[in-house]
Each structure stands twice: as C-alpha cells, then as structure tokens.
Write a protein that holds these residues in place. Structure first.
Motif, PDB file in Angstrom:
ATOM      1  N   GLY A  97      46.622  32.858  28.523  1.00 49.81           N
ATOM      2  CA  GLY A  97      45.643  32.667  27.470  1.00 49.81           C
ATOM      3  C   GLY A  97      45.496  33.978  26.707  1.00 49.81           C
ATOM      4  N   PRO A 147      44.108  35.587  22.517  1.00 49.99           N
ATOM      5  CA  PRO A 147      43.703  36.932  22.933  1.00 49.99           C
ATOM      6  C   PRO A 147      42.602  36.880  23.990  1.00 49.99           C
ATOM      7  CG  PRO A 147      42.718  36.374  20.838  1.00 49.99           C
ATOM      8  CD  PRO A 147      43.597  35.221  21.204  1.00 49.99           C
ATOM      9  N   VAL A 148      42.499  37.951  24.747  1.00 56.77           N
ATOM     10  CA  VAL A 148      41.584  37.957  25.875  1.00 56.77           C
ATOM     11  C   VAL A 148      40.251  38.601  25.486  1.00 56.77           C
ATOM     12  CG1 VAL A 148      41.290  38.690  28.260  1.00 56.77           C
ATOM     13  CG2 VAL A 148      43.560  38.222  27.371  1.00 56.77           C
ATOM     14  N   THR A 149      39.183  37.984  25.931  1.00 56.73           N
ATOM     15  CA  THR A 149      37.870  38.597  25.753  1.00 56.73           C
ATOM     16  C   THR A 149      37.702  39.678  26.815  1.00 56.73           C
ATOM     17  OG1 THR A 149      37.170  36.347  25.332  1.00 56.73           O
ATOM     18  CG2 THR A 149      35.455  38.034  25.421  1.00 56.73           C
ATOM     19  N   ASN A 201      35.161  32.856  33.052  1.00 59.31           N
ATOM     20  CA  ASN A 201      34.532  33.386  34.265  1.00 59.31           C
ATOM     21  C   ASN A 201      34.987  34.788  34.638  1.00 59.31           C
ATOM     22  OD1 ASN A 201      32.660  31.432  35.349  1.00 59.31           O
ATOM     23  ND2 ASN A 201      34.419  30.079  35.442  1.00 59.31           N
ATOM     24  N   PRO A 256      38.560  41.117  31.810  1.00 57.33           N
ATOM     25  CA  PRO A 256      39.147  42.430  32.058  1.00 57.33           C
ATOM     26  C   PRO A 256      38.238  43.509  31.473  1.00 57.33           C
ATOM     27  CG  PRO A 256      40.764  40.938  31.117  1.00 57.33           C
ATOM     28  CD  PRO A 256      39.437  40.261  31.021  1.00 57.33           C
ATOM     29  N   ARG A 259      42.406  34.178  41.269  1.00 58.11           N
ATOM     30  CA  ARG A 259      41.662  33.404  40.288  1.00 58.11           C
ATOM     31  C   ARG A 259      42.046  33.849  38.875  1.00 58.11           C
ATOM     32  NH1 ARG A 259      35.076  32.981  40.338  1.00 58.11           N
ATOM     33  NH2 ARG A 259      34.845  31.330  38.787  1.00 58.11           N
ATOM     34  N   HIS A 260      42.141  35.152  38.685  1.00 59.63           N
ATOM     35  CA  HIS A 260      42.570  35.669  37.380  1.00 59.63           C
ATOM     36  C   HIS A 260      43.722  36.646  37.577  1.00 59.63           C
ATOM     37  CE1 HIS A 260      38.223  34.755  36.824  1.00 59.63           C
ATOM     38  NE2 HIS A 260      38.717  34.137  35.772  1.00 59.63           N
ATOM     39  N   THR A 315      45.079  31.959  34.447  1.00 55.05           N
ATOM     40  CA  THR A 315      44.221  31.388  35.490  1.00 55.05           C
ATOM     41  C   THR A 315      44.962  30.199  36.084  1.00 55.05           C
ATOM     42  OG1 THR A 315      43.088  29.783  34.100  1.00 55.05           O
ATOM     43  CG2 THR A 315      42.165  32.002  34.185  1.00 55.05           C
ATOM     44  N   LYS A 368      44.384  27.193  35.868  1.00 55.12           N
ATOM     45  CA  LYS A 368      44.548  26.083  34.936  1.00 55.12           C
ATOM     46  C   LYS A 368      45.797  26.260  34.084  1.00 55.12           C
ATOM     47  CE  LYS A 368      40.066  25.555  35.348  1.00 55.12           C
ATOM     48  NZ  LYS A 368      38.812  26.175  35.006  1.00 55.12           N
TER      49      LYS A 368
HETATM   50  P1  ATP Z   1      37.793  29.230  36.699  1.00 58.74           P
HETATM   51  O1  ATP Z   1      37.392  28.107  35.804  1.00 58.74           O
HETATM   52  O2  ATP Z   1      38.943  28.936  37.579  1.00 58.74           O
HETATM   53  O3  ATP Z   1      36.642  29.820  37.409  1.00 58.74           O
HETATM   54  P2  ATP Z   1      37.868  30.739  34.275  1.00 58.74           P
HETATM   55  O4  ATP Z   1      36.718  29.900  33.854  1.00 58.74           O
HETATM   56  O5  ATP Z   1      37.727  32.220  34.134  1.00 58.74           O
HETATM   57  O6  ATP Z   1      38.325  30.415  35.745  1.00 58.74           O
HETATM   58  P3  ATP Z   1      39.644  28.904  33.078  1.00 58.74           P
HETATM   59  O7  ATP Z   1      38.521  27.946  32.999  1.00 58.74           O
HETATM   60  O8  ATP Z   1      40.758  28.607  33.980  1.00 58.74           O
HETATM   61  O9  ATP Z   1      39.117  30.363  33.444  1.00 58.74           O
HETATM   62  O10 ATP Z   1      40.192  29.231  31.645  1.00 58.74           O
HETATM   63  C1  ATP Z   1      40.523  28.274  30.679  1.00 58.74           C
HETATM   64  C2  ATP Z   1      41.428  28.925  29.655  1.00 58.74           C
HETATM   65  O11 ATP Z   1      40.806  30.074  29.106  1.00 58.74           O
HETATM   66  C3  ATP Z   1      42.727  29.399  30.257  1.00 58.74           C
HETATM   67  O12 ATP Z   1      43.780  29.051  29.397  1.00 58.74           O
HETATM   68  C4  ATP Z   1      42.592  30.908  30.329  1.00 58.74           C
HETATM   69  O13 ATP Z   1      43.817  31.546  30.122  1.00 58.74           O
HETATM   70  C5  ATP Z   1      41.618  31.215  29.232  1.00 58.74           C
HETATM   71  N1  ATP Z   1      40.785  32.364  29.581  1.00 58.74           N
HETATM   72  C6  ATP Z   1      40.135  32.609  30.738  1.00 58.74           C
HETATM   73  N2  ATP Z   1      39.441  33.747  30.692  1.00 58.74           N
HETATM   74  C7  ATP Z   1      39.649  34.281  29.474  1.00 58.74           C
HETATM   75  C8  ATP Z   1      39.193  35.464  28.794  1.00 58.74           C
HETATM   76  N3  ATP Z   1      38.387  36.353  29.378  1.00 58.74           N
HETATM   77  N4  ATP Z   1      39.624  35.644  27.533  1.00 58.74           N
HETATM   78  C9  ATP Z   1      40.438  34.775  26.935  1.00 58.74           C
HETATM   79  N5  ATP Z   1      40.888  33.658  27.494  1.00 58.74           N
HETATM   80  C10 ATP Z   1      40.517  33.388  28.755  1.00 58.74           C
END
Ligand code: ATP
Ligand code: MG
Length: 700
Positions: free
Chosen positions: A533, A535-537, A560, A563, A662-663, A678, A680
């Motif tokens: 996923g 860009p990353v927050t 959830n 970084p 998890r991540h 993640t 997913k």
């Molecule tokens: P989980 O639900 O297993 O606790 P999570 O909520 O952090 O983990 P997911 O729900 O699996 O993450 O994330 C859904 C989508 O969002 C995935 O495609 C993931 O790559 C993306 N994603 C997760 N965290 C971030 C982030 N901090 N910034 C950008 N994209 C993210």
C-alpha cells in the motif's frame, strides 16, 4: 498398529519443526570438540537470521522461570476447566435425551392401541423444538458469535486474524469452549464477567494469548474424543500458525489434563470411581480385531463428502433477523422429529433383541415384544450412540433399505441444519452419515461377493465410511487418524483427493484475510512493490498532537500501524492502540516538562487497555492540547521489519507466516519508507481458474 505412524510423526516433528529458528549444520566438521564450554566457529548458519520481534522481557533469570511455570499452570487450568465443561455437557445431554426418550416412548405405548399416534408425534416435535429454541434464542439474541461449531472462527483467530468477540465468554461446542476458557484463564480476567484477578498480566498480548487459545482448542478436541494426541495434532494442523517445541508439550499437557478430568468426574458420576473408562464425550468403543485387509474401493467414496459440503454452503444462510432465525431453528427441529417419526413408523425393520444388546434403551417402539426397531437405533438416539451401534452391532442388525433411507434423509437434514443459529457443527452428523453408508456398503459387498464371510464385518466398513465422510468434509487429516483410529492410508488418500475442507470454504465466504501455508504457486513474479500500500501515512518522531488525532480520526483509512520517520528514513513503527493510550494519558512533551513529578507511563498501562482499546472518538483533546508535541521515541517499536521493494511475494509471505507479522515496511536503498504490506495485501492474491486472481479490498 495405529500408534506407529503417529509416533513416527512426532519424531519427525520434534526433529524438524524448530528449523525456522534453529541453526542446522552444514557439512560435518573434521573433529568435534568435546567441551561443553566451547562453541565451534566451524558450524555456519544456513539461512539468514530471523530475529524474533523485540518484546518486553523480565530482567532477572528467575523471571523467565516463573513465566514458564505460570504457562504450565495456566495450561493445566485450561485443561481442567475444559474437561469439567465437557463433563457437564455430557451429563446434561444424557439426561435430556433420557427424558425425551422416556416421555415419547411412554406416550407411544399409551397411544398405539387407542390410535392417537399424532399426539406422540406432536409431543416429540414440541420437545425437540423446545430444546432447540432455548439454544437458538441464546445464540440469536445474545451472542451471534456462538453459532456453528466455532471451528472456522478459531482457525482464523489462530491464523492471526482478529474476529470480533470470538473468545468472549459463551457456550459452544467443545473446541470453541476450550478456546474461550483458554482466553479467559490466560488473561487472568474476564471482560464478560467484568472481573480482573490481577494475575497473569504478562500474558495480555496477542502472541501469548494465541498460544493459550491453541492449547484450549486442543483440550476441547481431546475432551470431545478422548484423544489427547488428536488434540495436539488438531492444533498443529488446523490452528497454530506459529509453533515451537515447548508449545507442543504445554498443549499436550492441557489435552491430557482435560481428558483425565472428564474421565475422572464421569466415572464418579457413573458410580465407578477409579474406573476411568470414559475418556471422551464420543467414545467409539473398541474394535475386537484390526481390519485385516484394506478395501480400496471404499476409498473411492471419499469424495462423497464433497457433495455435502456443496449443499451446506448453498444453504449457508439466507435468514438474518434474530426472530426468524429462532423460528427457523425450531422449524428444523420439528421437521426433523416428524421425518424421524415417519421413518420409524413406516419402517418394518424389527430385529430380535439379542442377549448382548449394546443400547442402554431397548428401542422397541412399534415392534413386537422381544424385538427392537432398528431404524430407531439410528434416529431415536443421541448421535454418538447411533454411531456406536452402527460400528458395533453384529452383522444383520440393519437391513440395507433402512440404512439407505436413513443416509438420505439424515444427509438432507444435516445440510439444512448446518449454519442454523445454534451452537452446533457438522462433526458428529457427518460421522453418523458416514457410518451409515459405510455399513450399507459393507453389507452390499458381502452380498455380491461369492465368499461372503470374508467381507462380513459391516461395522468396520461403518468405521471407514465415517472417517471418509468426515475427512471429505473437514479435511483435518492428521488429527482424524488419531481421533477415529482409522488407517493412515485412507487418511492420506483423503488428503490427496479432497481439495478443500468445509471450514476453509466457510472462511473464504466470510472474506477473512486468511494466510494459508504457502503463497499462491504462480506468484513468484510479484514483488513487494506491486502488493504494498502506498503512499504511506507516517509520523515524525516528534509529532504534533493535532496531526496524530486527525490521522487517527480519519475513518476512510482507519489504519492500525504507522511508520515513524526521522526526516525521511524509517526509525520505528507505532500502532494505533499505542497512540491511543498515549493520547489518553496525555503524554505530551510540554506537560512532561511542567509536571515533573507526574507518574511515567508504564507497560502496565498498555496491558490494562488490552485487548479493547478505546476508539479515538472517545478521547477528548482540547484545542490547546492539539498544539502540543508528542515524542514517540520511547514507545514505538524501534526495529520494525523492513524489506526492499524487490522482495518477491512468496518471500514476504514466508516472513508473515513465520514471524506472525502485522505490518511490514517496504523501504528503498536509502531506508526511506515507500510502502507498507499488511496481511490483507497478501491474502488478496489467490489461485483462481484463470491463474492468479486479485480480490478487492472493501470496508465491510
Ligand atoms: P489490521 O487491519 O490487520 O490490523 P491495518 O488496519 O493497519 O492492519 P489493513 O487494514 O490491512 O491495515 O490495511 C488496508 C490497506 O491499507 C492495505 O492495503 C495496507 O497496505 C494499507 N495501509 C495500512 N496501513 C497504512 C498506512 N499507515 N499508510 C498507508 N496505507 C496503509
Ligand atoms: Mg484494518
């Protein structure tokens, strides 16, 4: 005979399993130093190092010992409580079935002469529906999570997916009950009962809790079938994705204790203290001789179980309102009673009552004195007992017509029942169906072969049928070997022939991001860059409170894990739950300076909030506080796992499975965060008809 393969398996497991974390030896050194204080430099690591995630550990060596002892104590407790629950269930079922039997039987006797049979029928149907209503009301209105066998949910939980409320206090079939007990005991508190005993606080973490839940599930299996080894194997093959050797022993311990507890209390209940002859709820009895030949034709029938699966999945639920669900369950109970009644009434399969009749209740019903109704032994009994009669009654106890009618009707009833809003599964029904057609098969075989006597042991075919049917449906092959004490060869065939178990289909239909053993076979060309996923927050190491609150409140993303970066390079990873605890305790840089005496945030504050952290909306942050800064350095995980963008999907997959991640942060050559993977992102890829297929991620 049947223990040999199991022993072998354990031997292999014991030798192989720790391979993930243990070094192995490459090549033999010329000379082995015989010194226990020496470590040879000749032995090299054969894989790159996989470090376990950093976790807070007790600092003193006694701490470790205490922890280990607590783990064993908890496992013992889990086993004990699970066994106790099983014991209560067993006594209740026997008594309820006994009451039902006597009431209906007396009614039939009273009315057969007068010709008022419909009253008996109605009585039976009403009794059935009443029992079912109690069960269905509890499930539909109070705890929908308790519906079904709970096995798919427990499987997902052990795989690392959080299913809401899966281990909250409720009743359920043995496996589920064991898991629930384990989750409660190991945390030293129960949210449902609102009680905190302030013990075992160290174990209030996902990884520890998961280990105990696998012990609980194993204890449940072990109590249900009187097979401790079967319980361990169940956890091993169905559940625990993250395994180590100590876990094997602890789980085995829990399983042993649970069987023993059940056995002990049941033998007291049966007025035979010390006899210890009822190790499980379902006791198949003993077969006099081993099956002396293996009939491969039986094996062809394995896939028959697949039909039941399809039908079950088709009827997987179309009713959603709780009232309707209860009514549906009652309707099914009434129809079942009616159908059984009609079958028993119209069947004229009366058998003479032998001297060594294995049933406790002689089911005379509509037969003459000194005879019993053989259709009734199948229909008007607890299923465990019916299975036992099918296995052990002497040849000729059932006529083929009875068996075929029974198989057919029971099959459709079982399909309709699957997925009803009651805590019940397909395990025992499929055993019963399998036993019936297995026995039928045995009888037919004896009839068509010239030298009939060689084949004339229908009970053994019933056993094979039961194993084949169950294997065809649930595909839990390893544990089945032990549970049903059947030939390993048959089980291996099931493993090869049956593509997917009912529980896996169930999991798929619920769109759970379940990680299977391996990445899809053709996914080698995919790399982290494609699946991540972006860009990353991210957050800065010293971040403004307002920014954090805004990001966490953004319902469209709801991530959830975040970084933490210092200018651009990654320096850590912080979870939503941690940020929420920090915000709740207002750990802001400015406040820390002004109130030096303030108590420091401790690990305990995080544990106390586990596992139900408050939502961000419930935390009030004033306008002034939004301008404050928060220093994440102390609280983040400073060494999150990272991979370069070119890592292949199977490799990423392996990391997730082996480490229970998890991540996983994807970085470039300068350690800048470019993406996040993640589970997913991994579970999206699966092998479909047209090669690798990609599923959509949806907020449902
Ligand atoms: P989980 O639900 O297993 O606790 P999570 O909520 O952090 O983990 P997911 O729900 O699996 O993450 O994330 C859904 C989508 O969002 C995935 O495609 C993931 O790559 C993306 N994603 C997760 N965290 C971030 C982030 N901090 N910034 C950008 N994209 C993210
Ligand atoms: Mg999520």
């Amino acid at each position: 005979m049947k223990t040999a393969p199991v022993a072998l398996l354990f031997l292999i497991l014991n030798q192989m399993h720790p391979s993930l974390l243990q070094d192995s030896v490459r090549g033999c050194p010329k000379e082995i130093p015989h010194n226990e204080k020496l470590l040879s430099l000749k032995y090299e690591r054969d894989r790159e190092t996989l470090m376990p995630p950093p976790s807070p550990l007790p600092s003193r060596p006694q701490g470790f010992k205490c922890l280990e002892i607590s783990r064993w104590v908890i496992c013992g407790l889990i086993g004990f409580l699970t066994g106790l629950i099983a014991c209560c269930i067993d006594i209740a079922v026997e008594n309820l079935a006994g009451v039902k039997y006597y009431v209906v039987k007396q009614n039939i006797e009273k009315f057969t002469e007068v010709g008022g049979l419909s009253i008996s029928l109605i009585l039976w149907a009403v009794l059935n529906s009443a029992f079912v209503m109690v069960g269905a009301v509890i499930v539909a209105f109070f705890e929908p999570g308790a519906a079904g066998s709970g096995i798919p949910q427990i499987k997902c939980y052990l795989n690392g997916v959080k299913i809401p409320r899966v281990v909250r206090l409720k009743e359920g079939p043995m496996i589920h009950s064991g898991a629930v007990v384990a989750a409660g005991v190991s945390q030293g508190r129960s949210t449902s009962l609102k009680k905190d005993f302030k013990i075992f606080e160290y174990f209030r973490r996902d990884t520890e809790k998961r280990d105990f839940v696998s012990a609980g599930a194993a204890a449940g299996v072990s109590a249900a079938f009187g097979a401790p080894v079967g319980g361990v194997l169940f956890s091993l093959e169905e559940g625990a994705s993250f395994w180590n050797q100590m876990l094997t022993w602890r789980i085995f311990f829990a399983s042993m204790i649970s069987t023993f507890t059940l056995n002990f209390f049941l033998s007291i209940y049966n007025n035979k203290p010390g006899d210890l002859s009822s190790p499980g709820l379902i006791n198949f009895g003993r077969f006099e001789s081993d099956v002396s030949f293996l009939d491969f034709s039986t094996l062809l029938l394995v896939n028959y179980g697949a039909i039941l699966k399809c039908v079950c999945v088709c009827v997987l639920r179309y009713v959603h309102r709780p009232c309707l669900q209860v009514m549906e369950a009652m309707l099914v109970a009434a129809v079942t009673a009616t159908v059984s009644f009609a079958m028993i009434y119209f069947s004229n399969d009366c058998q003479p009552l032998g001297p060594d009749q294995s049933e406790d209740y002689p089911l005379q019903l509509f037969c003459a004195d000194g005879e019993y109704n053989s259709m009734a032994t199948a229909f008007f009994n607890t299923p465990e007992r019916s299975v036992r009669s099918l296995f052990h009654n002497p040849p000729g106890s059932y006529n083929p017509l009875t068996l075929s009618l029974f198989t057919l009707t029971y099959f459709f009833l079982a399909c309709w029942t699957y997925g009803l809003t009651v805590s019940a599964g397909v395990f025992i029904p499929s055993l019963l169906i399998g036993a019936a057609w297995g026995r039928l098969f045995g009888i037919l075989l004896a009839a068509i072969t010239p030298n009939g006597s060689v084949w004339a042991v229908p009970g053994k075919y019933a056993l094979m049928g039961a194993a084949a049917q169950l294997g065809g449906i649930v595909r839990m092959t390893l544990s089945l070997t032990v549970i049903t004490t059947v030939y390993t060869v048959l089980i291996i065939v099931i493993h090869l022939v049956v593509p997917q178990g009912l529980y896996d289909i169930h999991i798929k239909l619920q769109s759970v991001p379940f990680l299977h053993l391996e990445a899809p076979a053709t996914s080698h060309w995919l790399t982290a860059r494609e699946v991540m996923g972006a860009p990353v927050t991210c957050f800065n190491r010293i971040e403004k409170v307002g920014t954090i609150v805004d990001v966490l409140s953004n319902t469209s993303t709801n991530h959830n894990g975040f970084p933490v970066v210092v200018p651009v390079a990654i320096c850590g990873l912080i979870l939503r739950s941690q940020l929420i605890v920090l915000l709740k305790h207002k750990v802001f840089v400015e406040l820390a300076r002004s109130r030096l005496t303030q108590r420091k945030l401790q690990l305990k504050d995080f544990r106390d909030a586990y596992p139900r952290f408050p939502p961000i909306q419930s935390i009030h942050v004033s306008q002034d506080e939004r301008e404050c800064m928060m220093d994440l350095t102390e609280f983040m995980n400073p060494t999150p796992y990272t991979v370069p963008q070119e890592t292949s999907l199977p490799r990423v997959f392996k990391l997730f499975r082996a480490l229970g991640l998890r991540h996983l942060v994807v970085v470039d050559s300068e350690n800048r965060v470019v993406g996040l993977v993640t589970r997913k992102d991994l579970a999206r890829y699966h092998l479909g008809k047209h090669g690798l297929e990609e599923m959509q991620l949806a907020q449902t």
